[in-house]
Design a protein around this motif. Structure first.
Motif, PDB file in Angstrom:
ATOM      1  N   TYR A 120       0.796  -1.232   0.000  1.00  0.00           N
ATOM      2  CA  TYR A 120       0.000   0.000   0.000  1.00  0.00           C
ATOM      3  C   TYR A 120       0.831   1.286   0.000  1.00  0.00           C
ATOM      4  O   TYR A 120       0.355   2.315  -0.455  1.00  0.00           O
ATOM      5  N   HIS A 121       2.016   1.223   0.547  1.00  0.00           N
ATOM      6  CA  HIS A 121       2.751   2.463   0.771  1.00  0.00           C
ATOM      7  C   HIS A 121       4.160   2.437   0.184  1.00  0.00           C
ATOM      8  O   HIS A 121       4.982   3.266   0.543  1.00  0.00           O
ATOM      9  N   LEU A 168      -7.503   0.105   5.653  1.00  0.00           N
ATOM     10  CA  LEU A 168      -8.089   0.857   6.762  1.00  0.00           C
ATOM     11  C   LEU A 168      -8.154   0.006   8.034  1.00  0.00           C
ATOM     12  O   LEU A 168      -7.900   0.510   9.133  1.00  0.00           O
ATOM     13  N   ALA A 169      -8.456  -1.274   7.892  1.00  0.00           N
ATOM     14  CA  ALA A 169      -8.549  -2.161   9.060  1.00  0.00           C
ATOM     15  C   ALA A 169      -7.221  -2.244   9.806  1.00  0.00           C
ATOM     16  O   ALA A 169      -7.196  -2.420  11.028  1.00  0.00           O
ATOM     17  N   PHE A 170      -6.124  -2.084   9.077  1.00  0.00           N
ATOM     18  CA  PHE A 170      -4.801  -2.189   9.689  1.00  0.00           C
ATOM     19  C   PHE A 170      -4.167  -0.834   9.994  1.00  0.00           C
ATOM     20  O   PHE A 170      -3.095  -0.781  10.581  1.00  0.00           O
ATOM     21  N   ARG A 171      -4.815   0.234   9.635  1.00  0.00           N
ATOM     22  CA  ARG A 171      -4.224   1.560   9.829  1.00  0.00           C
ATOM     23  C   ARG A 171      -3.917   1.841  11.292  1.00  0.00           C
ATOM     24  O   ARG A 171      -2.834   2.313  11.626  1.00  0.00           O
ATOM     25  N   ALA A 189      -2.660  -3.155  14.542  1.00  0.00           N
ATOM     26  CA  ALA A 189      -1.673  -4.057  13.929  1.00  0.00           C
ATOM     27  C   ALA A 189      -2.239  -5.435  13.635  1.00  0.00           C
ATOM     28  O   ALA A 189      -1.733  -6.143  12.775  1.00  0.00           O
ATOM     29  N   GLU A 190      -3.302  -5.817  14.314  1.00  0.00           N
ATOM     30  CA  GLU A 190      -3.931  -7.116  14.078  1.00  0.00           C
ATOM     31  C   GLU A 190      -5.096  -7.018  13.091  1.00  0.00           C
ATOM     32  O   GLU A 190      -5.656  -8.023  12.699  1.00  0.00           O
ATOM     33  N   GLY A 191      -5.462  -5.808  12.725  1.00  0.00           N
ATOM     34  CA  GLY A 191      -6.595  -5.605  11.817  1.00  0.00           C
ATOM     35  C   GLY A 191      -7.886  -5.518  12.613  1.00  0.00           C
ATOM     36  O   GLY A 191      -8.180  -6.392  13.422  1.00  0.00           O
ATOM     37  N   ASP A 192      -8.613  -4.472  12.402  1.00  0.00           N
ATOM     38  CA  ASP A 192      -9.872  -4.264  13.110  1.00  0.00           C
ATOM     39  C   ASP A 192     -10.901  -5.271  12.601  1.00  0.00           C
ATOM     40  O   ASP A 192     -11.309  -5.218  11.438  1.00  0.00           O
ATOM     41  N   PRO A 193     -11.351  -6.208  13.464  1.00  0.00           N
ATOM     42  CA  PRO A 193     -12.277  -7.246  13.007  1.00  0.00           C
ATOM     43  C   PRO A 193     -13.619  -6.693  12.531  1.00  0.00           C
ATOM     44  O   PRO A 193     -14.252  -7.278  11.641  1.00  0.00           O
ATOM     45  N   GLU A 194     -14.065  -5.589  13.091  1.00  0.00           N
ATOM     46  CA  GLU A 194     -15.328  -5.002  12.660  1.00  0.00           C
ATOM     47  C   GLU A 194     -15.221  -4.433  11.247  1.00  0.00           C
ATOM     48  O   GLU A 194     -16.135  -4.584  10.438  1.00  0.00           O
TER      49      GLU A 194
END
Length: 129
Positions: free
Chosen positions: A42-43, A98-101, A104-109
């Motif tokens: 991504y970056h 966005l979930a990982f922004r 670090a584990e990724g937003d499950p929602e």
């Protein structure tokens, strides 16, 4: 692409949203297991060749997703559904990022909402009808 190929080659779950959730979870696992992958994907450098490789990868993932949804969930095999698959993969990739922004584990929602949004969009009736 190997991830999309593997996930769409497994037995399909009952609902298409679950398949999309598995796909997103598999990419999220890669982010967790290979910390540098997300940063590069991504970056990384904005070189034209890298950008084109990413676009080509997204197109191939969209083809795998489209074919699986046609095969397993009666998505119509049309140019419109192919276009929507490409857009859904693009949006899904942004939601995955966005979930990982901030997590670090990724937003499950966010990951669950991404699968829901992709599924609803892919199977939504055409605009105006």
């Amino acid at each position: 692409m190997a991830i999309a190929e593997r996930i769409t080659g497994e037995p399909f779950p009952e609902r298409s949203q679950e398949l999309l959730g598995r796909l997103l979870a598999a990419y999220a696992d890669r982010f967790r297991e290979e910390p540098g992958y997300r940063q590069v994907w991504y970056h990384g450098p904005r070189l034209a060749s890298v950008k084109e490789d990413g676009r080509q990868a997204d197109d191939e993932i969209a083809e795998w997703v489209h074919a699986a949804l046609v095969r397993g969930y009666a998505l119509p095999d049309t140019e419109r559904s192919r276009r929507r698959a490409r857009l859904a993969v693009e949006v899904g990739a942004h939601l995955l990022d966005l979930a990982f922004r901030d997590n670090a584990e990724g937003d499950p929602e966010i990951l669950a909402d991404a699968a829901l949004m992709m599924d609803r969009y892919l199977f939504a009736p055409a605009a105006g009808g």
